[in-house]
Motif scaffolding. Structure first.
Motif, PDB file in Angstrom:
ATOM      1  N   SER A   1       9.853  -1.992  -6.487  1.00 40.17           N
ATOM      2  CA  SER A   1       9.567  -0.572  -6.678  1.00 40.17           C
ATOM      3  C   SER A   1       8.113  -0.491  -7.123  1.00 40.17           C
ATOM      4  N   TYR A   2       7.315   0.333  -6.433  1.00 40.27           N
ATOM      5  CA  TYR A   2       5.896   0.401  -6.759  1.00 40.27           C
ATOM      6  C   TYR A   2       5.426   1.846  -6.817  1.00 40.27           C
ATOM      7  N   PRO A   3       4.961   2.286  -7.990  1.00 41.49           N
ATOM      8  CA  PRO A   3       4.406   3.637  -8.088  1.00 41.49           C
ATOM      9  C   PRO A   3       2.956   3.643  -7.594  1.00 41.49           C
ATOM     10  N   LEU A   4       2.698   4.359  -6.515  1.00 42.20           N
ATOM     11  CA  LEU A   4       1.325   4.463  -6.012  1.00 42.20           C
ATOM     12  C   LEU A   4       0.476   5.165  -7.064  1.00 42.20           C
ATOM     13  N   PRO A   5      -0.675   4.627  -7.400  1.00 42.68           N
ATOM     14  CA  PRO A   5      -1.537   5.311  -8.367  1.00 42.68           C
ATOM     15  C   PRO A   5      -1.945   6.691  -7.851  1.00 42.68           C
ATOM     16  N   TYR A   6      -2.169   7.618  -8.775  1.00 49.03           N
ATOM     17  CA  TYR A   6      -2.570   8.971  -8.389  1.00 49.03           C
ATOM     18  C   TYR A   6      -3.928   8.992  -7.704  1.00 49.03           C
ATOM     19  N   ASN A   7      -4.755   7.958  -7.927  1.00 47.68           N
ATOM     20  CA  ASN A   7      -6.076   7.926  -7.301  1.00 47.68           C
ATOM     21  C   ASN A   7      -6.085   7.133  -5.991  1.00 47.68           C
ATOM     22  N   THR A   8      -4.902   6.827  -5.430  1.00 47.79           N
ATOM     23  CA  THR A   8      -4.843   6.130  -4.145  1.00 47.79           C
ATOM     24  C   THR A   8      -5.454   7.025  -3.070  1.00 47.79           C
ATOM     25  N   CYS A   9      -6.384   6.469  -2.305  1.00 47.92           N
ATOM     26  CA  CYS A   9      -7.033   7.274  -1.268  1.00 47.92           C
ATOM     27  C   CYS A   9      -6.070   7.542  -0.110  1.00 47.92           C
ATOM     28  N   THR A  10      -6.358   8.592   0.626  1.00 50.49           N
ATOM     29  CA  THR A  10      -5.508   8.942   1.758  1.00 50.49           C
ATOM     30  C   THR A  10      -5.781   8.006   2.926  1.00 50.49           C
ATOM     31  N   GLY A  11      -4.797   7.901   3.792  1.00 50.32           N
ATOM     32  CA  GLY A  11      -4.903   7.029   4.956  1.00 50.32           C
ATOM     33  C   GLY A  11      -3.836   5.953   4.909  1.00 50.32           C
ATOM     34  N   PRO A  12      -3.937   4.964   5.792  1.00 46.73           N
ATOM     35  CA  PRO A  12      -2.939   3.899   5.821  1.00 46.73           C
ATOM     36  C   PRO A  12      -2.950   3.074   4.532  1.00 46.73           C
TER      37      PRO A  12
END
Length: 144
Positions: free
Chosen positions: A109-120
């Motif tokens: 289970s991995y929470p994507l950081p809120y600052n993850t950029c858009t795209g693949p």
């Protein structure tokens, strides 16, 4: 919160085969066959139920590794991820003993950081033996 994440991860595993397709890459051992050569295969899937997710979303990443050698092996299983703009994440790593022909599923289970950029966003699972990568499974989801 931990109970909710665990429940989400279990639910995501239930829809594993409806998720993004897995990529499998068998590895080969160095010459000679037998129980001394290492052989593994790997696959990975991201389980979300949608084609795209937003930053901050917790995703399920499921890897499968198989020992295709004729002897017992101890492999290192490593999960990493890379965003489209070069943000790298080290997600998990474990050293696991496999009997001949044995497979294991590795749910993460991995929470994507809120600052993850858009795209693949590409998650990778590697199976290695003493630092030598034997097999890699990758899967991608779109961050919007």
């Amino acid at each position: 919160m931990k109970v909710r994440i665990s429940a989400v991860c279990l639910a995501l595993l239930a829809i594993l085969f409806a998720a993004h397709p897995a990529v499998s890459a068998p590895g080969g051992g160095a010459g000679g066959g037998g129980s001394d050569s290492s052989c593994a295969s790997a696959s990975a899937s991201i389980v979300t139920g949608t084609e795209t997710v937003a930053p901050g979303t917790t995703v399920g990443i499921v890897g499968r590794a198989t020992n295709c050698s004729s002897g017992k092996k101890r492999y290192t299983i490593t999960f990493t991820a890379m965003s489209d703009c070069g943000q790298k994440a080290d997600i998990a790593s474990s050293r696991i003993a496999f009997r001949p022909g044995e497979s294991y599923m590795f749910p993460q289970s991995y929470p994507l950081p809120y600052n993850t950029c858009t795209g693949p966003w590409t998650a990778t699972m590697e199976v290695s033996d003493q630092g030598r990568v034997l097999a890699t499974g990758t899967t991608t989801i779109i961050i919007q």
